[in-house]
Design a protein around this motif. Sequence first.
Motif, PDB file in Angstrom:
ATOM      1  N   SER A  33       0.727  -1.205  -0.005  1.00 55.33           N
ATOM      2  CA  SER A  33      -0.091   0.173   0.157  1.00 55.33           C
ATOM      3  C   SER A  33       0.856   1.379   0.121  1.00 55.33           C
ATOM      4  CB  SER A  33      -0.828  -0.036   1.122  1.00 55.33           C
ATOM      5  OG  SER A  33      -0.247   0.089   2.570  1.00 55.33           O
ATOM      6  N   LEU A  34       2.119   1.090   0.200  1.00 60.06           N
ATOM      7  CA  LEU A  34       2.939   2.338  -0.032  1.00 60.06           C
ATOM      8  C   LEU A  34       3.685   2.745  -1.287  1.00 60.06           C
ATOM      9  CD1 LEU A  34       5.508   1.353   3.243  1.00 60.06           C
ATOM     10  CD2 LEU A  34       3.314   2.756   3.271  1.00 60.06           C
ATOM     11  N   ILE A  35       3.347   4.040  -1.557  1.00 62.04           N
ATOM     12  CA  ILE A  35       3.898   4.407  -2.663  1.00 62.04           C
ATOM     13  C   ILE A  35       4.952   5.807  -2.386  1.00 62.04           C
ATOM     14  CG2 ILE A  35       2.169   3.995  -4.229  1.00 62.04           C
ATOM     15  CD1 ILE A  35       1.117   6.845  -4.149  1.00 62.04           C
ATOM     16  N   VAL A  36       5.905   5.905  -3.487  1.00 60.80           N
ATOM     17  CA  VAL A  36       6.819   7.187  -3.213  1.00 60.80           C
ATOM     18  C   VAL A  36       6.533   7.858  -4.342  1.00 60.80           C
ATOM     19  CG1 VAL A  36       8.716   5.582  -4.246  1.00 60.80           C
ATOM     20  CG2 VAL A  36       9.256   7.459  -2.527  1.00 60.80           C
ATOM     21  N   ARG A  37       6.831   9.259  -4.378  1.00 65.10           N
ATOM     22  CA  ARG A  37       6.853  10.110  -5.759  1.00 65.10           C
ATOM     23  C   ARG A  37       7.552  11.451  -5.075  1.00 65.10           C
ATOM     24  NH1 ARG A  37       3.069  14.225  -5.564  1.00 65.10           N
ATOM     25  NH2 ARG A  37       1.349  14.139  -3.970  1.00 65.10           N
ATOM     26  N   ILE A  38       7.649  12.259  -6.197  1.00 65.19           N
ATOM     27  CA  ILE A  38       8.068  13.684  -5.773  1.00 65.19           C
ATOM     28  C   ILE A  38       6.736  14.598  -5.589  1.00 65.19           C
ATOM     29  CG2 ILE A  38       9.404  15.550  -6.770  1.00 65.19           C
ATOM     30  CD1 ILE A  38      11.272  13.452  -6.029  1.00 65.19           C
ATOM     31  N   ALA A  39       7.218  15.529  -4.785  1.00 64.85           N
ATOM     32  CA  ALA A  39       6.076  16.392  -4.528  1.00 64.85           C
ATOM     33  C   ALA A  39       5.958  17.166  -5.613  1.00 64.85           C
ATOM     34  CB  ALA A  39       6.356  17.433  -3.131  1.00 64.85           C
ATOM     35  N   TYR A  88       3.620   7.699   0.520  1.00 62.10           N
ATOM     36  CA  TYR A  88       2.120   7.729   1.108  1.00 62.10           C
ATOM     37  C   TYR A  88       1.760   6.228   1.697  1.00 62.10           C
ATOM     38  CZ  TYR A  88       1.725  12.221  -1.040  1.00 62.10           C
ATOM     39  OH  TYR A  88       1.866  13.656  -1.298  1.00 62.10           O
ATOM     40  N   ASP A  89       0.986   6.262   2.508  1.00 63.52           N
ATOM     41  CA  ASP A  89       0.311   4.541   2.727  1.00 63.52           C
ATOM     42  C   ASP A  89      -1.045   5.035   2.191  1.00 63.52           C
ATOM     43  OD1 ASP A  89      -1.111   2.614   3.585  1.00 63.52           O
ATOM     44  OD2 ASP A  89      -0.129   2.601   5.459  1.00 63.52           O
TER      45      ASP A  89
END
Length: 289
Positions: A33-39, A88-89
């Motif tokens: 469920s976790l994702i990572v990105r650039i703001a 984010y979760d």
Amino acid sequence: MKQTPPDTLEIGAILADAGFSSLAGQILGRMGSLIVRIADNPDTIRIAQKLRYDVFYTELGAQKSQNTILEERDSDHYDAICDHLVVYDTSISGGEAEQLVGTYRLMRSDMLAAGHTFYSAGEYEITKLLERKPGLQFLELGRSCVKPEYRSKRTVELLWQGIWSYCRQHRIEVMFGCASFHGTVPEAHALPLSFLHHNCRADAEWDVRALEQHYRSMDIVPQEAINPKVALFSMPPLIKGYLRLGAMIGDGAVVDHQFGTTDVLIVLPVERISSRYINYYGAEADRFV
């Protein structure tokens, strides 16, 4: 000394500039469920700053300026020119403020205006390293923090997925930044600091010394008296993670009284990252970049 952060319009204008990361908003990694990105907007940066405040000031007791108390955010003038990696979760209901659980601040050398330098230059002789390596693309990693309940190997690996995707996109050749031990007494971390000094020091090509006025020796315990297993066990997970990738340590520790930490400088040329991790993170990056 903290500086007054730019307002929302200023951050928005800078984010819109063509020189900023083309990865803004794009998912760079996923684990469950976790994702990572650039703001990609000022509100997300503000939420990341609030998370940093909660961790650095509320949890770890950093010294608050008047602006920090009023804003309840950790911010400085570098935030407006940096990219902000956010985790984010997506399983959490509610808005972005509830879902954002981790952040990392990324600053490339091509983001710096003429005559300006990196955040770490306030503690270490970064400019000398840049002068020895003209033309290389440097990436400073900083302001790393994760909500307590998400401080796991999985979250750290996801952050590194995002960082590696970012490095691939921007052709980063050297990563560096300060990593911290909690507390302002280096002797309290005599064993791990001495282990780093004797076993992980950067060679002459990459060595960076702490500024003379801040320099604290890491050579506290003789090498023959160091138990490596005990030293590594007592080391912060972030520093151990850097070492696994092939990072080197600069010359001398620095006490940061504002944040209540003892800092060491991490230097990681991309060419030194072991093939094991290149293959692992590279495979993940190919999915998202």
